[in-house]
Scaffold this motif. Structure first.
Motif, short mmCIF file in Angstrom:
data_model
loop_
_atom_site.label_atom_id
_atom_site.label_comp_id
_atom_site.label_asym_id
_atom_site.label_seq_id
_atom_site.Cartn_x
_atom_site.Cartn_y
_atom_site.Cartn_z
N GLN A 95 0.70 -1.35 -0.51
CA GLN A 95 0.40 -0.16 0.10
C GLN A 95 0.72 1.44 0.27
O GLN A 95 0.41 2.39 -1.14
CB GLN A 95 -0.61 0.13 1.56
CG GLN A 95 -1.91 -0.95 1.02
CD GLN A 95 -2.63 -1.02 2.39
OE1 GLN A 95 -2.82 -0.28 3.48
NE2 GLN A 95 -4.07 -1.81 2.83
N ARG A 96 1.81 0.97 0.41
CA ARG A 96 2.22 2.31 1.14
C ARG A 96 3.49 2.58 -0.53
O ARG A 96 3.62 3.77 -0.81
CB ARG A 96 3.77 2.63 2.18
CG ARG A 96 3.42 2.09 3.28
CD ARG A 96 4.44 1.87 4.73
NE ARG A 96 4.67 1.59 4.96
CZ ARG A 96 4.85 0.18 5.25
NH1 ARG A 96 4.02 0.19 5.55
NH2 ARG A 96 5.78 -0.82 4.94
N HIS A 97 4.01 1.80 -0.37
CA HIS A 97 5.19 1.78 -2.07
C HIS A 97 4.00 1.55 -3.22
O HIS A 97 4.01 2.84 -4.30
CB HIS A 97 5.07 0.17 -2.71
CG HIS A 97 5.71 0.57 -4.01
ND1 HIS A 97 7.29 0.73 -3.66
CD2 HIS A 97 5.88 -1.02 -5.06
CE1 HIS A 97 8.13 -0.02 -4.93
NE2 HIS A 97 6.52 -0.50 -5.73
N LEU A 98 3.05 1.98 -3.47
CA LEU A 98 1.90 2.02 -4.93
C LEU A 98 1.97 3.69 -4.21
O LEU A 98 0.92 4.33 -5.09
CB LEU A 98 1.10 0.97 -4.35
CG LEU A 98 1.23 -0.22 -5.00
CD1 LEU A 98 -0.31 -1.70 -5.59
CD2 LEU A 98 1.46 0.09 -6.90
N GLN A 99 0.92 3.75 -3.11
CA GLN A 99 0.78 5.03 -2.75
C GLN A 99 1.95 6.46 -3.03
O GLN A 99 1.87 7.35 -3.67
CB GLN A 99 0.80 5.90 -0.93
CG GLN A 99 -0.03 7.17 -1.45
CD GLN A 99 -0.24 7.04 0.37
OE1 GLN A 99 0.13 5.99 1.13
NE2 GLN A 99 -0.41 8.26 0.68
N VAL A 100 3.13 5.67 -3.16
CA VAL A 100 4.49 6.92 -4.14
C VAL A 100 4.45 6.08 -5.37
O VAL A 100 4.33 7.79 -5.90
CB VAL A 100 5.84 6.14 -3.50
CG1 VAL A 100 7.00 6.85 -4.19
CG2 VAL A 100 5.64 6.03 -1.86
N ILE A 101 4.22 5.64 -6.01
CA ILE A 101 4.01 5.65 -7.34
C ILE A 101 2.81 6.22 -7.62
O ILE A 101 2.60 6.98 -8.51
CB ILE A 101 3.72 3.60 -8.10
CG1 ILE A 101 5.24 3.55 -7.41
CG2 ILE A 101 3.21 4.40 -9.08
CD1 ILE A 101 4.88 1.99 -7.98
N ARG A 102 2.27 6.27 -6.97
CA ARG A 102 -0.10 7.38 -7.21
C ARG A 102 0.34 8.09 -6.93
O ARG A 102 0.44 9.67 -8.41
CB ARG A 102 -0.54 6.80 -6.43
CG ARG A 102 -2.37 7.45 -6.62
CD ARG A 102 -3.33 6.35 -5.81
NE ARG A 102 -3.47 7.13 -4.51
CZ ARG A 102 -3.05 6.42 -3.45
NH1 ARG A 102 -3.18 4.91 -3.97
NH2 ARG A 102 -3.13 6.71 -2.17
N GLU A 103 1.45 9.03 -6.35
CA GLU A 103 1.60 10.13 -6.18
C GLU A 103 1.87 10.92 -6.99
O GLU A 103 2.33 12.24 -7.69
CB GLU A 103 2.28 10.41 -4.57
CG GLU A 103 1.04 10.06 -3.57
CD GLU A 103 1.48 10.19 -2.51
OE1 GLU A 103 2.88 10.73 -2.00
OE2 GLU A 103 0.91 9.99 -1.09
N GLY A 104 3.29 10.04 -7.13
CA GLY A 104 3.86 9.92 -8.68
C GLY A 104 3.26 10.36 -10.17
O GLY A 104 3.67 11.59 -11.08
N SER A 105 2.40 9.76 -10.19
CA SER A 105 1.31 9.91 -11.43
C SER A 105 0.88 10.84 -11.40
O SER A 105 0.47 11.71 -12.84
CB SER A 105 0.56 9.11 -11.31
OG SER A 105 -0.59 8.80 -10.45
#
Length: 769
Positions: A95-105
């Motif tokens: 969840q934490r890892h994907l939140q970073v990716i999502r924010e980068g999008s």
């Protein structure tokens, strides 16, 4: 110790174990391109194994030595498998890892967003595959047990990574991603070159994220269909509706069809290039609706124009497009009317030529029919791909103009009569006939027209009469061609249709044997220079009418004639010979002509022979003298004398107050040595045609009566209207019976007491046994 490979944590210390694992997971998820050593992989696997099999919950358990990831550890049955904490921590990490990716999008838009999304997706799924292997022990034991116990929220590690992407990344960015995808596809439709692998990667991710909530092992297309296919198909519909309406208003129908054809081909390629195959049906159906069905009317309206100018390529394009929308029926109806009109027009054009060239009438007529059929048969084959509906339309149209055209105004029997005469011209000896190979092709063409002829009994009657003449007069061009034609008719109409025709050939063979036997029997007897041969033919098989006049056989052949009669009666007692002198012929050799050194040979009818042989006794006779000596009726004698006078073999001398005399022309001259005097008389031909039509009508009445009796014998009782329908059905392959004629035949059979009307029911009939 190498810092990149920290020491294994105590198996019972969750915090230490997770810190150890998290460090490795971080490496896999973010720095996998640097590589993962086998030792590091084994340490991570072992850390998971040790924690899952720790004795914290079961102090009496003694763990066995660690084995590799492929070993079977099912012997540790005493272990209280631990795994829930590791699974929970892994889930939170993702969840934490994907939140970073999502924010980068959020920093990207359009095509750049797609690149960002697909790059991270590919990196993430590659890393997930590694994680799945690292957590294999957890998957095989704790996860399996949880799933077996019915926990729907527990997945194997790889599935967990997909679920996490779906819930923590995809659901937050899918709208922006989809907008970017649709924009990219629209640019491609507008002719721009785009990076299609971006769309392919997005499609693959949407497909991969489809997971069955009740069974995580079963993939579904729910995500793909809801979040990609539906908006994509909707956008396609809007795009093509707008484009097609604009294009139609600014261009011709033929140009629009080319455009629609190209667009449909593009969408077919698009599915193959980067869409899931399941989208094909809905996408193509939508495009067909917008591009074809919605513009069906303007295409149908243009169809007649394309037919008028034989636009084969455009016709094929229209057929291909409208076959997608089931819009072919209006085309079939229009095509049928067009062919019917073209056929009738073609016959009208040649009708004048037909009336001016009676001898060539059958050939001109049949060629005109075949030309129309060939043209539109080629159109059906090439433009309409031989589609059954268009074949049926062609057949209906051809049947109509073959049987009902300008030439057939007086009678529908004219077509079969002319077709039979055309066959006769082909199969008779003539220098104008086609070669044997070509003749077979022409006969096949004849059968094409024959297929459309309704009154096939008329064709049969005329064909059999003409075949009989060809065989009797030895004018048939080829026995093989005759047999071939009969085989074709047999194949088309059955054995009964050709049985009499085949019997004729049998009789010809028997007659040849009979002549050979007669000549062998009489070889030593004098014959006064007479070379005599005879055809003995069965009355039931041969359509030969009896002579209409009496005739005295010339004494020069009387002896031979009587000798054959005696020979035949001795061989076949009880049979009666009916001599058809009007069909007989012979040759007379002359030696009286002053201008000829070797004399002439006259090819004559038997009646002409009887007349000319009288001139062995005298050179001048009156009409009454010849009538008395030959016993011919006045009409026949007059027509035969007319031919001889016209050929200048006889001279007609007329003096006042004296009977006309027919004198032998002693000064007869001709460039030919063999002179053909046995020529048909047109008045007799006309009478024969009329007689043939009368016999056809009689035969039809007998056929209808036989059909009625046959039906009633089978059914016993039948309504009047049903009987009429069955009679028409049974006889339609020979001719189309008229209802009024069937009713007359029913009345005749009631009078003959074959059938009767049921009491109290005037519309019902019953069979009288």
């Amino acid at each position: 110790m190498d810092s990149s490979n920290p020491p294994l944590p105590p198996p019972t210390d969750l915090k230490a174990t997770w810190e150890f694992l998290e460090n490795g997971i971080e490496h896999i998820m973010n720095r996998l391109e640097e590589g993962l050593s086998y030792k590091r992989y084994m340490d991570l696997y072992t850390g998971i194994y040790n924690y899952c099999t720790s004795s914290r919950m079961n102090p009496g358990f003694t763990s066995e030595p660690l084995a590799g990831p492929g070993s079977n550890m099912s012997n540790n049955r005493g272990a209280n498998l631990m795994g829930s904490d590791l699974y929970q921590n892994l889930q939170e990490y993702l969840q934490r890892h994907l939140q970073v990716i999502r924010e980068g999008s959020s920093n990207y838009m359009d095509e750049n967003l797609l690149r960002y999304y697909t790059e991270n997706w590919e990196k993430y799924t590659t890393a997930s595959a590694y994680l799945h292997h690292v957590f294999r022990y957890l998957n095989r034991h704790w996860v399996k047990r949880e799933i077996d116990e019915g926990r729907k929220t527990v997945y194997d590690v790889y599935t967990l990574t997909l679920v996490s992407w779906r819930d923590n990344m995809f659901m937050h960015v899918e709208r922006n991603v989809m907008d970017a995808v649709l924009a990219l596809i629209e640019r491609q439709r507008n002719g721009e070159r785009v990076e299609t692998k971006l769309v392919k990667s997005v499609v693959d991710s949407f497909v991969a994220l489809g997971l069955d909530d009740t069974d995580s092992t079963k993939p579904t297309l729910d995500i793909y269909k809801k979040h990609f296919e539906e908006p994509f198909v909707k956008a396609s519909e809007i795009y093509y509706r707008t484009e097609s309406e604009k294009y139609v208003s600014e261009n011709s129908v033929t140009d629009y069809m080319k455009k629609a054809e190209a667009r449909l081909a593009e969408e077919e390629d698009r599915v193959k290039l980067y869409l899931h195959q399941s989208t094909h049906k809905q996408l193509i159906n939508t495009c067909e609706l917008v591009l074809v069905k919605n513009h069906e009317d303007i295409m149908v309206d243009e169809f007649q124009n394309l037919l008028n100018y034989d636009k084969m390529e455009d016709l094929n394009r229209m057929y291909t497009l409208l076959s997608r929308s089931s819009g072919l029926e209006p085309l079939r109806e229009c095509f049928e009317q067009h062919v019917r009109k073209s056929g009738s027009t073609a016959i009208e054009k040649v009708s004048k030529e037909i009336s001016e060239n009676i001898d060539k009438e059958p050939r001109i007529y049949v060629d005109a029919l075949l030309e129309v059929h060939k043209k539109y048969n080629d159109m059906v084959t090439k433009a309409f791909k031989g589609e059954a509906g268009f074949v049926a339309s062609l057949d209906k149209a051809c049947r109509e103009f073959v049987n009902r055209n300008t030439v057939c105004k007086t009678s529908t029997s004219k077509s079969p009569e002319l077709l039979a005469r055309f066959c006769d011209s082909l199969l008779r000896k003539s220098s104008k006939n086609p070669e044997e190979g070509d003749l077979e092709d022409v006969l096949n063409n004849v059968m094409t027209v024959f297929k459309y002829v309704e009154d096939k009994d008329v064709f049969q009657k005329f064909y059999s009469k003409m075949l009989a003449k060809r065989l009797v007069h030895s004018t048939s061009a080829s026995e093989d061609a005759e047999s071939s034609m009969i085989s074709k008719l047999k194949e088309a109409c059955g054995f009964e249709y050709t049985s009499k025709l085949q019997r004729m050939f049998t009789d010809m063979g028997l007659s040849k044997d009979l002549n050979d036997q007669f000549k062998e029997r009489t070889s030593g007897e004098t014959d006064n220079g007479v070379d005599f041969s005879v055809l003995v033919l069965g009355t039931a098989s041969w359509p030969l009418s009896p002579s209409t006049t009496s005739f005295n056989i010339p004494e020069e052949v009387e002896k031979t004639f009587q000798r054959f009669k005696l020979f035949y009666q001795n061989k076949h007692s009880g049979r009666k010979l009916n001599w058809l002198f009007h069909l007989s012929k012979g040759e007379l050799k002359t030696n009286y002509c002053k201008g000829a050194k070797t004399g002439y040979t006259f090819q004559v009818s038997t009646y002409q022979m009887g007349i000319l042989l009288q001139y062995n006794k005298d050179i001048s006779y009156t009409f009454d003298d010849l009538r008395q000596s030959t016993d011919l009726v006045a009409e026949t004698l007059s027509s035969q004398l007319g031919i001889l006078v016209k050929a200048k073999v006889l001279n007609l001398k007329e003096e006042p107050d004296k009977p006309s005399r027919y004198e032998l022309n002693m000064d007869f001259k001709s460039k030919k040595v063999r002179i053909q005097l046995n020529v048909p008389i047109k008045s007799e031909q006309k009478i024969e045609v009329e007689e043939t039509h009368r016999t056809i009508d009689e035969d039809r009445k007998l056929l209808m009566q036989a059909a009625i009796v046959r039906i009633m014998k089978t059914r016993k009782k039948l309504k009047h209207v049903h009987l009429v329908e069955e009679v028409i059905s049974q006889l339609s392959n020979r001719f189309t019976p008229k209802v009024q004629e069937i009713k007359k035949c029913i009345d005749i059979l009631i009078e003959k007491e074959y059938i009767e009307r049921e009491e109290g029911q005037r519309d019902s009939l019953s069979y009288v046994a």
